[in-house]
Design a protein around this motif. Sequence first.
Motif, PDB file in Angstrom:
ATOM      1  N   MET A   1       0.202  68.683 -55.204  1.00 50.45           N
ATOM      2  CA  MET A   1      -0.502  67.619 -55.867  1.00 50.45           C
ATOM      3  C   MET A   1      -0.721  67.970 -57.328  1.00 50.45           C
ATOM      4  N   ALA A   2      -1.171  67.023 -58.071  1.00 49.93           N
ATOM      5  CA  ALA A   2      -1.324  67.200 -59.512  1.00 49.93           C
ATOM      6  C   ALA A   2      -2.376  68.248 -59.841  1.00 49.93           C
ATOM      7  N   ASN A   3      -1.977  69.207 -60.663  1.00 51.47           N
ATOM      8  CA  ASN A   3      -2.909  70.230 -61.121  1.00 51.47           C
ATOM      9  C   ASN A   3      -3.168  70.102 -62.612  1.00 51.47           C
ATOM     10  N   ILE A  40       1.968  56.873 -51.757  1.00 44.40           N
ATOM     11  CA  ILE A  40       3.113  56.764 -52.674  1.00 44.40           C
ATOM     12  C   ILE A  40       4.092  57.903 -52.436  1.00 44.40           C
ATOM     13  N   ARG A  41       3.581  59.120 -52.309  1.00 47.75           N
ATOM     14  CA  ARG A  41       4.465  60.272 -52.055  1.00 47.75           C
ATOM     15  C   ARG A  41       5.229  60.114 -50.742  1.00 47.75           C
ATOM     16  N   GLU A  42       4.538  59.661 -49.683  1.00 51.69           N
ATOM     17  CA  GLU A  42       5.195  59.461 -48.392  1.00 51.69           C
ATOM     18  C   GLU A  42       6.288  58.395 -48.491  1.00 51.69           C
ATOM     19  N   TYR A  43       5.991  57.293 -49.192  1.00 47.44           N
ATOM     20  CA  TYR A  43       6.986  56.235 -49.371  1.00 47.44           C
ATOM     21  C   TYR A  43       8.217  56.778 -50.097  1.00 47.44           C
ATOM     22  N   CYS A  44       7.962  57.508 -51.169  1.00 51.61           N
ATOM     23  CA  CYS A  44       9.074  58.056 -51.946  1.00 51.61           C
ATOM     24  C   CYS A  44       9.916  59.015 -51.114  1.00 51.61           C
ATOM     25  N   GLU A  45       9.266  59.865 -50.356  1.00 49.47           N
ATOM     26  CA  GLU A  45       9.997  60.816 -49.510  1.00 49.47           C
ATOM     27  C   GLU A  45      10.841  60.087 -48.470  1.00 49.47           C
ATOM     28  N   ILE A  49      13.318  58.904 -52.936  1.00 47.29           N
ATOM     29  CA  ILE A  49      12.913  58.900 -54.342  1.00 47.29           C
ATOM     30  C   ILE A  49      12.268  60.242 -54.648  1.00 47.29           C
ATOM     31  N   LYS A  50      12.881  61.005 -55.571  1.00 47.04           N
ATOM     32  CA  LYS A  50      12.365  62.331 -55.878  1.00 47.04           C
ATOM     33  C   LYS A  50      11.145  62.224 -56.777  1.00 47.04           C
ATOM     34  N   VAL A  51      10.102  62.927 -56.376  1.00 48.29           N
ATOM     35  CA  VAL A  51       8.885  63.024 -57.177  1.00 48.29           C
ATOM     36  C   VAL A  51       8.749  64.488 -57.575  1.00 48.29           C
ATOM     37  N   SER A  52       8.891  64.749 -58.859  1.00 43.63           N
ATOM     38  CA  SER A  52       8.787  66.123 -59.344  1.00 43.63           C
ATOM     39  C   SER A  52       7.334  66.559 -59.366  1.00 43.63           C
ATOM     40  N   ASP A  56       7.502  71.683 -61.732  1.00 40.21           N
ATOM     41  CA  ASP A  56       8.931  71.406 -61.905  1.00 40.21           C
ATOM     42  C   ASP A  56       9.191  70.808 -63.283  1.00 40.21           C
ATOM     43  N   LEU A  57       8.323  69.900 -63.702  1.00 37.86           N
ATOM     44  CA  LEU A  57       8.494  69.254 -64.999  1.00 37.86           C
ATOM     45  C   LEU A  57       8.356  70.265 -66.129  1.00 37.86           C
ATOM     46  N   LEU A  58       7.420  71.206 -66.006  1.00 38.98           N
ATOM     47  CA  LEU A  58       7.203  72.223 -67.024  1.00 38.98           C
ATOM     48  C   LEU A  58       8.423  73.133 -67.136  1.00 38.98           C
TER      49      LEU A  58
END
Length: 67
Positions: A1-3, A40-45, A49-52, A56-58
């Motif tokens: 999750m977002a940190n 949203i994460r479950e739907y994307c998975e 749909i990749k959710v970084s 990963d973004l850093l």
Amino acid sequence: MANGKTATLTFRIEPLLKKALRSAATREHRSVTNMVEVLIREYCEQNGIKVSEPDDLLVNKKVEEMC
């Protein structure tokens, strides 16, 4: 999750959907915000749909800067 940083998302929803969302969040011992994120994460998975993750973004940004 977002940190790291988060973004604000504001939207309108039907009252019955809002009530259902609150019920689902309570059942899962989550905040409404966290419940929306999980959904949203479950739907994307489920739909490929990749959710970084923030880490990963850093890493990707540092690699791009090196090139």
